[in-house]
Enzyme design. Structure first.
Site, PDB file in Angstrom:
ATOM      1  N   ASN A 125       1.115  -2.610   5.336  1.00 62.86           N
ATOM      2  CA  ASN A 125       0.305  -1.397   5.545  1.00 62.86           C
ATOM      3  C   ASN A 125      -0.988  -1.375   4.727  1.00 62.86           C
ATOM      4  OD1 ASN A 125      -0.087   1.711   5.848  1.00 62.86           O
ATOM      5  ND2 ASN A 125       0.243   1.430   3.642  1.00 62.86           N
TER       6      ASN A 125
ATOM      7  N   GLY B 154       0.836  -1.206   0.000  1.00 59.11           N
ATOM      8  CA  GLY B 154       0.000   0.000   0.000  1.00 59.11           C
ATOM      9  C   GLY B 154       0.862   1.243   0.000  1.00 59.11           C
TER      10      GLY B 154
ATOM     11  N   TYR C  82     -14.152  -3.779   9.830  1.00 62.28           N
ATOM     12  CA  TYR C  82     -12.856  -3.081   9.845  1.00 62.28           C
ATOM     13  C   TYR C  82     -12.250  -3.172  11.250  1.00 62.28           C
ATOM     14  CZ  TYR C  82      -9.503   0.805   9.374  1.00 62.28           C
ATOM     15  OH  TYR C  82      -8.358   1.583   9.372  1.00 62.28           O
TER      16      TYR C  82
ATOM     17  N   ILE D  97      -0.617   6.827   4.004  1.00 59.25           N
ATOM     18  CA  ILE D  97       0.405   6.538   5.018  1.00 59.25           C
ATOM     19  C   ILE D  97       1.595   5.821   4.377  1.00 59.25           C
ATOM     20  CG2 ILE D  97       0.879   5.099   7.050  1.00 59.25           C
ATOM     21  CD1 ILE D  97      -2.048   5.691   7.958  1.00 59.25           C
TER      22      ILE D  97
ATOM     23  N   VAL E  39      -6.184   9.682  10.159  1.00 59.10           N
ATOM     24  CA  VAL E  39      -5.076  10.268   9.395  1.00 59.10           C
ATOM     25  C   VAL E  39      -5.636  10.832   8.093  1.00 59.10           C
ATOM     26  CG1 VAL E  39      -2.764   9.866   8.464  1.00 59.10           C
ATOM     27  CG2 VAL E  39      -3.613   8.409  10.319  1.00 59.10           C
TER      28      VAL E  39
HETATM   29  N1  LIG Z   1      -6.331   6.958   7.276  1.00 63.71           N
HETATM   30  C1  LIG Z   1      -6.674   6.651   8.507  1.00 63.71           C
HETATM   31  O1  LIG Z   1      -7.395   7.391   9.192  1.00 63.71           O
HETATM   32  C2  LIG Z   1      -6.146   5.393   9.149  1.00 63.71           C
HETATM   33  C3  LIG Z   1      -6.203   5.292  10.538  1.00 63.71           C
HETATM   34  C4  LIG Z   1      -5.733   4.137  11.163  1.00 63.71           C
HETATM   35  C5  LIG Z   1      -5.214   3.116  10.398  1.00 63.71           C
HETATM   36  N2  LIG Z   1      -5.169   3.235   9.056  1.00 63.71           N
HETATM   37  C6  LIG Z   1      -4.598   2.106   8.299  1.00 63.71           C
HETATM   38  O2  LIG Z   1      -3.428   2.541   7.623  1.00 63.71           O
HETATM   39  C7  LIG Z   1      -3.233   1.769   6.454  1.00 63.71           C
HETATM   40  C8  LIG Z   1      -3.047   2.682   5.260  1.00 63.71           C
HETATM   41  O3  LIG Z   1      -4.227   3.443   5.116  1.00 63.71           O
HETATM   42  P1  LIG Z   1      -4.281   4.844   4.354  1.00 63.71           P
HETATM   43  O4  LIG Z   1      -5.112   5.719   5.185  1.00 63.71           O
HETATM   44  O5  LIG Z   1      -2.949   5.284   3.929  1.00 63.71           O
HETATM   45  O6  LIG Z   1      -5.177   4.401   3.095  1.00 63.71           O
HETATM   46  P2  LIG Z   1      -5.159   4.855   1.584  1.00 63.71           P
HETATM   47  O7  LIG Z   1      -6.425   4.355   1.004  1.00 63.71           O
HETATM   48  O8  LIG Z   1      -4.826   6.281   1.483  1.00 63.71           O
HETATM   49  O9  LIG Z   1      -3.926   4.028   0.994  1.00 63.71           O
HETATM   50  C9  LIG Z   1      -3.960   2.631   0.991  1.00 63.71           C
HETATM   51  C10 LIG Z   1      -3.084   2.108  -0.136  1.00 63.71           C
HETATM   52  O10 LIG Z   1      -3.213   0.687  -0.131  1.00 63.71           O
HETATM   53  C11 LIG Z   1      -3.445   0.238  -1.458  1.00 63.71           C
HETATM   54  N3  LIG Z   1      -4.223  -1.004  -1.451  1.00 63.71           N
HETATM   55  C12 LIG Z   1      -5.521  -1.170  -1.106  1.00 63.71           C
HETATM   56  N4  LIG Z   1      -5.882  -2.450  -1.286  1.00 63.71           N
HETATM   57  C13 LIG Z   1      -4.790  -3.101  -1.746  1.00 63.71           C
HETATM   58  C14 LIG Z   1      -4.545  -4.424  -2.145  1.00 63.71           C
HETATM   59  N5  LIG Z   1      -5.511  -5.359  -2.121  1.00 63.71           N
HETATM   60  N6  LIG Z   1      -3.304  -4.745  -2.593  1.00 63.71           N
HETATM   61  C15 LIG Z   1      -2.337  -3.811  -2.645  1.00 63.71           C
HETATM   62  N7  LIG Z   1      -2.509  -2.540  -2.297  1.00 63.71           N
HETATM   63  C16 LIG Z   1      -3.725  -2.177  -1.857  1.00 63.71           C
HETATM   64  C17 LIG Z   1      -4.201   1.384  -2.128  1.00 63.71           C
HETATM   65  O11 LIG Z   1      -4.086   1.310  -3.546  1.00 63.71           O
HETATM   66  C18 LIG Z   1      -3.526   2.593  -1.521  1.00 63.71           C
HETATM   67  O12 LIG Z   1      -2.410   2.998  -2.274  1.00 63.71           O
HETATM   68  C19 LIG Z   1      -4.463   0.861   6.345  1.00 63.71           C
HETATM   69  O13 LIG Z   1      -4.151  -0.414   6.865  1.00 63.71           O
HETATM   70  C20 LIG Z   1      -5.491   1.559   7.219  1.00 63.71           C
HETATM   71  O14 LIG Z   1      -6.458   0.672   7.725  1.00 63.71           O
HETATM   72  C21 LIG Z   1      -5.601   4.354   8.406  1.00 63.71           C
HETATM   73  C1  LIG Z   2     -13.430   5.606   7.143  1.00 63.83           C
HETATM   74  C2  LIG Z   2     -12.261   4.708   7.292  1.00 63.83           C
HETATM   75  C3  LIG Z   2     -11.085   5.286   7.978  1.00 63.83           C
HETATM   76  C4  LIG Z   2     -10.737   4.498   9.166  1.00 63.83           C
HETATM   77  C5  LIG Z   2      -9.651   5.148   9.882  1.00 63.83           C
HETATM   78  C6  LIG Z   2      -9.377   4.585  11.223  1.00 63.83           C
HETATM   79  O1  LIG Z   2      -8.669   3.380  11.129  1.00 63.83           O
HETATM   80  C7  LIG Z   2     -10.627   4.436  11.967  1.00 63.83           C
HETATM   81  C8  LIG Z   2     -10.730   4.756  13.236  1.00 63.83           C
HETATM   82  C9  LIG Z   2     -11.996   4.624  13.860  1.00 63.83           C
HETATM   83  C10 LIG Z   2     -12.257   4.872  15.125  1.00 63.83           C
HETATM   84  C11 LIG Z   2     -11.381   5.297  16.273  1.00 63.83           C
HETATM   85  C12 LIG Z   2     -10.285   6.097  15.888  1.00 63.83           C
HETATM   86  C13 LIG Z   2      -9.787   7.100  16.452  1.00 63.83           C
HETATM   87  C14 LIG Z   2     -10.125   7.737  17.691  1.00 63.83           C
HETATM   88  C15 LIG Z   2      -9.078   8.720  17.823  1.00 63.83           C
HETATM   89  C16 LIG Z   2      -8.443   9.018  18.889  1.00 63.83           C
HETATM   90  C17 LIG Z   2      -8.742   8.547  20.204  1.00 63.83           C
HETATM   91  C18 LIG Z   2      -7.584   8.824  21.117  1.00 63.83           C
HETATM   92  C19 LIG Z   2      -7.990   9.472  22.365  1.00 63.83           C
HETATM   93  C20 LIG Z   2      -6.954  10.464  22.636  1.00 63.83           C
HETATM   94  O2  LIG Z   2      -7.053  11.557  22.121  1.00 63.83           O
HETATM   95  O3  LIG Z   2      -5.989  10.114  23.339  1.00 63.83           O
END
Ligand SMILES: NC(=O)c1ccc[n+]([C@@H]2O[C@H](COP(=O)([O-])OP(=O)(O)OC[C@H]3O[C@@H](n4cnc5c(N)ncnc54)[C@H](O)[C@@H]3O)[C@@H](O)[C@H]2O)c1
Ligand SMILES: CCCCC[C@H](O)/C=C/C=C\C/C=C\C/C=C\CCCC(=O)O
Length: 261
Positions: free
Chosen positions: A91, A12, A151, A17, A186
């Site tokens: 990721n 990814g 999720y 990220i 993020v």
């Molecule tokens: N953005 C957020 O708020 C957030 C918060 C917590 C965790 N995360 C986690 O961080 C990681 C990255 O998320 P992001 O926000 O950068 O997402 P994003 O959608 O911006 O980027 C994800 C990347 O993964 C690639 N991808 C998706 N499915 C794929 C597959 N099957 N094979 C290969 N590549 C694939 C996409 O093409 C993209 O480039 C994820 O695991 C997500 O769950 C994101």
């Molecule tokens: C719509 C998809 C994007 C998902 C992004 C992420 O993985 C989802 C998170 C969902 C829920 C909880 C996430 C965050 C809460 C944030 C902060 C809490 C921390 C408390 C503090 O401020 O210390």
């Protein structure tokens, strides 16, 4: 801080990220394989990184991580190109409550497969030199979100799997440190998927709650998540650690009660 001579694979890596992490790895002189499903984005990203860091330091591998053979091939191509593997960042992730089985495949099954493939290329069990793996979970694993039941389940799974395999690594002397990173919200394209029925299914009706939650907790920049990753890569004391990154507390670690009989 230099990773000169080290080789990293980031799934990814073309966007969000992953892209920020690829950038920071290149800044610290690692060679990087960017593995991603999105060919257009990956090729555009590689072209930009070649201008910034010079050709030959980064390669783009088009791959769907939920295809086990393609993922195995991506690992092999990385080692064929750069000669070794030291750092793996599992990721790639999606948010799809409608096609929730796909969410399990990408967010959990592929992270498990990516970890096992990384061990084949880095573990002393396979006569390799060691290395480090980071699996990406989410704060959703701690503050469960009613808008994202599957999720949330996958992100719990990533933590449980990572902690258990990290213990296996230390007890089995694999020479591989395995840690997990849990960001809060993020600012990436993934965050906007909350607006779409195609992603959220029947939970799309909660989108205003979700937006309120983002306003309450704030939204982080991908560069801070990359900074957290770098800490997990560089700190050789960390194995089985659960790093959290939030707006209020920044980069910190979750602590667990010791097990008692
Ligand atoms: N953005 C957020 O708020 C957030 C918060 C917590 C965790 N995360 C986690 O961080 C990681 C990255 O998320 P992001 O926000 O950068 O997402 P994003 O959608 O911006 O980027 C994800 C990347 O993964 C690639 N991808 C998706 N499915 C794929 C597959 N099957 N094979 C290969 N590549 C694939 C996409 O093409 C993209 O480039 C994820 O695991 C997500 O769950 C994101
Ligand atoms: C719509 C998809 C994007 C998902 C992004 C992420 O993985 C989802 C998170 C969902 C829920 C909880 C996430 C965050 C809460 C944030 C902060 C809490 C921390 C408390 C503090 O401020 O210390």
């Amino acid at each position: 801080m230099s990773l000169n001579g080290k080789v990293a694979l980031v799934t990814g890596g073309a966007q969000g990220i992953g892209r920020a992490v690829v950038q920071l790895l290149l800044q610290t002189s690692a060679k990087v394989a960017m593995v991603d499903l999105n060919k257009a984005c990956g090729e555009e990203c590689k072209a930009q990184l070649d201008v910034e860091f010079g050709e030959g330091n980064c390669t783009f591998i088009s791959c769907d991580v939920s295809n086990g053979d393609a993922l195995r091939d991506a690992f092999q191509r990385t080692v064929d190109k750069f000669g070794r593997l030291d750092i793996v960042i599992n990721n790639a992730g999606i948010n799809n409550e409608k096609n929730w089985e796909k969410t399990i495949q990408v967010n959990l099954t592929s992270v498990i497969k990516g970890t096992y493939l990384a061990l084949e290329h880095m573990s002393k069990e396979y006569s390799k030199e060691g290395g480090t793996i980071i699996n990406v979970s989410s704060m959703a694993a701690f503050l469960h979100s009613p808008h994202q039941p599957v999720y949330t389940a996958t992100k719990h799974g990533v933590i449980g799997f990572t902690r258990a395999i990290a213990d296996a690594s230390s007890q089995g002397d694999y020479g591989v440190r395995i840690n997990v990173l849990c960001p809060a919200f993020v600012d990436t394209p993934l965050l906007h998927s909350v607006e779409h029925e195609d992603n959220m299914g029947k939970f799309v009706k909660f989108k205003d709650d979700f937006r309120r939650s983002m306003t309450k907790f704030g939204v982080l920049q991908p560069s801070l998540i990359a900074e957290g990753m770098m800490r997990l890569i560089m700190d050789t004391t960390l194995n089985g650690a659960v790093m959290k990154i939030t707006c209020s507390k920044g980069i910190h670690f979750h602590t667990y009660e010791p097990m008692s009989a």
